[in-house]
Design an enzyme around this catalytic site. Structure first.
Site, PDB file in Angstrom:
ATOM      1  N   ASP A   1       0.808  -1.229   0.000  1.00  0.00           N
ATOM      2  CA  ASP A   1       0.000   0.000   0.000  1.00  0.00           C
ATOM      3  C   ASP A   1       0.841   1.279   0.000  1.00  0.00           C
ATOM      4  O   ASP A   1       0.327   2.356  -0.294  1.00  0.00           O
ATOM      5  CB  ASP A   1      -0.923   0.023   1.224  1.00  0.00           C
ATOM      6  CG  ASP A   1      -2.041  -1.000   1.145  1.00  0.00           C
ATOM      7  OD1 ASP A   1      -2.081  -1.748   0.147  1.00  0.00           O
ATOM      8  OD2 ASP A   1      -2.871  -1.055   2.069  1.00  0.00           O
TER       9      ASP A   1
ATOM     10  N   GLY B   1      -5.324  -0.788  -1.281  1.00  0.00           N
ATOM     11  CA  GLY B   1      -5.032   0.565  -0.772  1.00  0.00           C
ATOM     12  C   GLY B   1      -6.127   0.909   0.215  1.00  0.00           C
ATOM     13  O   GLY B   1      -7.155   1.464  -0.169  1.00  0.00           O
TER      14      GLY B   1
ATOM     15  N   HIS C   1      -5.739 -10.126  -4.169  1.00  0.00           N
ATOM     16  CA  HIS C   1      -4.427 -10.586  -3.713  1.00  0.00           C
ATOM     17  C   HIS C   1      -3.457 -10.927  -4.834  1.00  0.00           C
ATOM     18  O   HIS C   1      -2.273 -11.170  -4.560  1.00  0.00           O
ATOM     19  CB  HIS C   1      -4.603 -11.786  -2.770  1.00  0.00           C
ATOM     20  CG  HIS C   1      -5.253 -11.380  -1.478  1.00  0.00           C
ATOM     21  ND1 HIS C   1      -6.605 -11.155  -1.389  1.00  0.00           N
ATOM     22  CD2 HIS C   1      -4.743 -11.119  -0.260  1.00  0.00           C
ATOM     23  CE1 HIS C   1      -6.896 -10.787  -0.148  1.00  0.00           C
ATOM     24  NE2 HIS C   1      -5.791 -10.761   0.555  1.00  0.00           N
ATOM     25  N   VAL C   2      -3.929 -10.921  -6.065  1.00  0.00           N
ATOM     26  CA  VAL C   2      -3.000 -11.077  -7.203  1.00  0.00           C
ATOM     27  C   VAL C   2      -1.901 -10.012  -7.089  1.00  0.00           C
ATOM     28  O   VAL C   2      -0.736 -10.250  -7.421  1.00  0.00           O
ATOM     29  CB  VAL C   2      -3.771 -10.903  -8.535  1.00  0.00           C
ATOM     30  CG1 VAL C   2      -2.832 -10.745  -9.710  1.00  0.00           C
ATOM     31  CG2 VAL C   2      -4.705 -12.072  -8.757  1.00  0.00           C
TER      32      VAL C   2
ATOM     33  N   ARG D   1      -0.462  -8.962  -4.537  1.00  0.00           N
ATOM     34  CA  ARG D   1       0.509  -9.238  -3.487  1.00  0.00           C
ATOM     35  C   ARG D   1       1.331 -10.485  -3.765  1.00  0.00           C
ATOM     36  O   ARG D   1       2.287 -10.770  -3.045  1.00  0.00           O
ATOM     37  CB  ARG D   1      -0.221  -9.425  -2.150  1.00  0.00           C
ATOM     38  CG  ARG D   1      -0.274  -8.168  -1.390  1.00  0.00           C
ATOM     39  CD  ARG D   1      -0.903  -8.207  -0.044  1.00  0.00           C
ATOM     40  NE  ARG D   1      -1.054  -9.440   0.637  1.00  0.00           N
ATOM     41  CZ  ARG D   1      -1.925  -9.608   1.648  1.00  0.00           C
ATOM     42  NH1 ARG D   1      -2.691  -8.600   2.014  1.00  0.00           N
ATOM     43  NH2 ARG D   1      -2.024 -10.746   2.266  1.00  0.00           N
TER      44      ARG D   1
HETATM   45  O1  F6P Z   1      -2.179  -4.048   4.102  1.00  0.00           O
HETATM   46  C1  F6P Z   1      -1.978  -4.499   2.828  1.00  0.00           C
HETATM   47  C2  F6P Z   1      -3.229  -5.070   2.252  1.00  0.00           C
HETATM   48  O2  F6P Z   1      -2.791  -5.627   1.050  1.00  0.00           O
HETATM   49  C3  F6P Z   1      -4.382  -4.097   2.065  1.00  0.00           C
HETATM   50  O3  F6P Z   1      -4.291  -3.299   0.966  1.00  0.00           O
HETATM   51  C4  F6P Z   1      -5.561  -5.026   2.027  1.00  0.00           C
HETATM   52  O4  F6P Z   1      -6.733  -4.369   2.404  1.00  0.00           O
HETATM   53  C5  F6P Z   1      -5.166  -6.035   3.024  1.00  0.00           C
HETATM   54  O5  F6P Z   1      -3.775  -6.111   3.021  1.00  0.00           O
HETATM   55  C6  F6P Z   1      -5.806  -7.387   2.776  1.00  0.00           C
HETATM   56  O6  F6P Z   1      -5.523  -8.200   3.845  1.00  0.00           O
HETATM   57  P1  F6P Z   1      -5.857  -9.750   3.956  1.00  0.00           P
HETATM   58  O7  F6P Z   1      -4.684 -10.481   3.386  1.00  0.00           O
HETATM   59  O8  F6P Z   1      -6.030  -9.980   5.398  1.00  0.00           O
HETATM   60  O9  F6P Z   1      -7.095  -9.990   3.155  1.00  0.00           O
END
Ligand code: F6P
Length: 344
Positions: free
Chosen positions: A128, A171, A273-274, A276
């Site tokens: 973020d 975000g 989550h793609v 990340r």
């Molecule tokens: O804090 C980073 C983040 O990627 C946020 O943007 C998002 O809201 C959150 O994590 C999602 O978290 P989780 O993995 O618990 O769904």
């Protein structure tokens, strides 16, 4: 020295690259032994460890996720949790602990330093990009690239079908990913938490564009974007057991509202989550490596209670207590002066 390291909070591309850099510099230059704690603070309290060596870290530079595992949660939420952290540190002879995390994990680290003098060094992580004290966090560049690639792909299908595509990106408190990916992907509108949006203005913009003969459009919306009061009703959000509100879904609402107000065929796309997952970009590998090296050096300088950071492309240290509980929001000159202008 015997140095502990943990990764906390949501994962992020570049975590393994940080660990690898800590180990390489620690083992090869300082003669350290590096102990990885599994699953963030849980591993510290439960003494679940993994030896990290140059050998065991081979091949991990480009790998997404974290080999240590990660969790939300704090020893402060558990009866005798803080005592257990302190006992682990002294019984295992850990001279310093590197905490790679976002606002949550860094707040815990800061509190443990202030309350009990725990020898901690922080490394900021989040896609973020919303941590104070550093101009960039690793993982952000990768997330922007993934979102931009997705927008590029959506352009062609949007044009073929003459549709509006609403792309929801991560975000929660800051619209950095939306702003950068929106600019890079040539979006017609970018909606961020920092500037509550008026859905009618967004629709006017889409209609004006259509009147100029451009029928397909991309709207990028950050998951934490807020509609101006009285425009779109947000449903109650689920809260996980750590009090973390589960976002995601604003894109569907925005797409529905656009379709209803303009009649344009509109589709929501939730990237989730793609953004990340997977391998970090070259930029993030370099930043993670610089942070990892800086963190182990900070341990050797006994710079406890400090976080490594980057400012004007220089690695610096900043007190954790100046960073925690704050959010680094989007540069409004960039948002108003660039994202809004070019997307008009
Ligand atoms: O804090 C980073 C983040 O990627 C946020 O943007 C998002 O809201 C959150 O994590 C999602 O978290 P989780 O993995 O618990 O769904």
């Amino acid at each position: 020295m015997r140095v502990g390291v943990l990764t906390g909070g949501g994962d992020c591309p570049g975590l393994n690259a940080v660990l690898r850099a800590v180990v390489r510099k620690g083992e090869r230059f300082h003669g350290d032994e590096i102990v990885g704690f599994e699953d963030a603070w849980d591993g510290v309290m439960e003494r679940r460890t993994m030896p990290l060596t140059v050998e065991s870290m081979r091949g991990l530079l480009p790998r997404g996720g974290t080999v240590l595992g990660t969790r939300r949660g704090s020893p402060y939420d558990i009866e005798d949790g803080v005592d257990r952290v302190q006992a682990t540190m002294s019984d295992m002879g850990i001279d310093g602990l590197i905490v790679v995390g976002g606002n949550g994990s860094l707040s815990v680290a800061s509190k443990l330093f202030t309350d009990c003098g725990l020898p901690v060094v922080g490394v900021p992580k989040t896609i973020d990009n919303d941590i104070e004290g550093t101009e960039v966090t690793f993982g952000f560049n990768t997330a922007v690239q993934i979102a931009t690639d997705a927008i590029d792909r959506l352009h062609t299908t949007a044009e073929s079908h003459v549709r509006v595509m609403v792309v929801e990106v991560m975000g929660r408190h800051a619209g950095w990913i939306a702003t950068h990916a929106g600019i890079a992907g040539g979006a017609t509108a970018v909606l961020v938490p920092e500037r509550p949006f008026d859905i009618d203005e967004v629709c006017d913009r889409l209609v004006r564009r259509q009147q100029r003969g451009r029928y397909a459009s991309i709207v990028v919306v950050a998951e934490g974007a807020l509609p101006r009061e009285g425009t779109i009703e947000l449903a109650d959000r689920e809260v996980d057991r750590f009090g973390h509100i589960r976002l995601g879904g604003i894109g569907h609402l925005v797409a529905g509202a656009i379709n209803e107000r303009t009649g344009f065929e509109t589709r929501p796309v939730l990237l989730g989550h793609v953004q990340r997952g997977g391998t970090p970009t070259a930029y993030d590998r370099v930043l993670s490596t610089r942070f990892g090296v800086a963190a182990i050096d900070a341990v050797h300088d006994e710079a406890w209670g400090q976080m490594v950071a980057i400012r004007a492309d220089q690695i610096v240290r900043t007190p954790l207590e100046d960073v925690i509980g704050r959010t680094r929001t989007v540069d409004l000159a960039l948002f108003d002066g660039v994202a809004q202008v070019f997307s008009a």
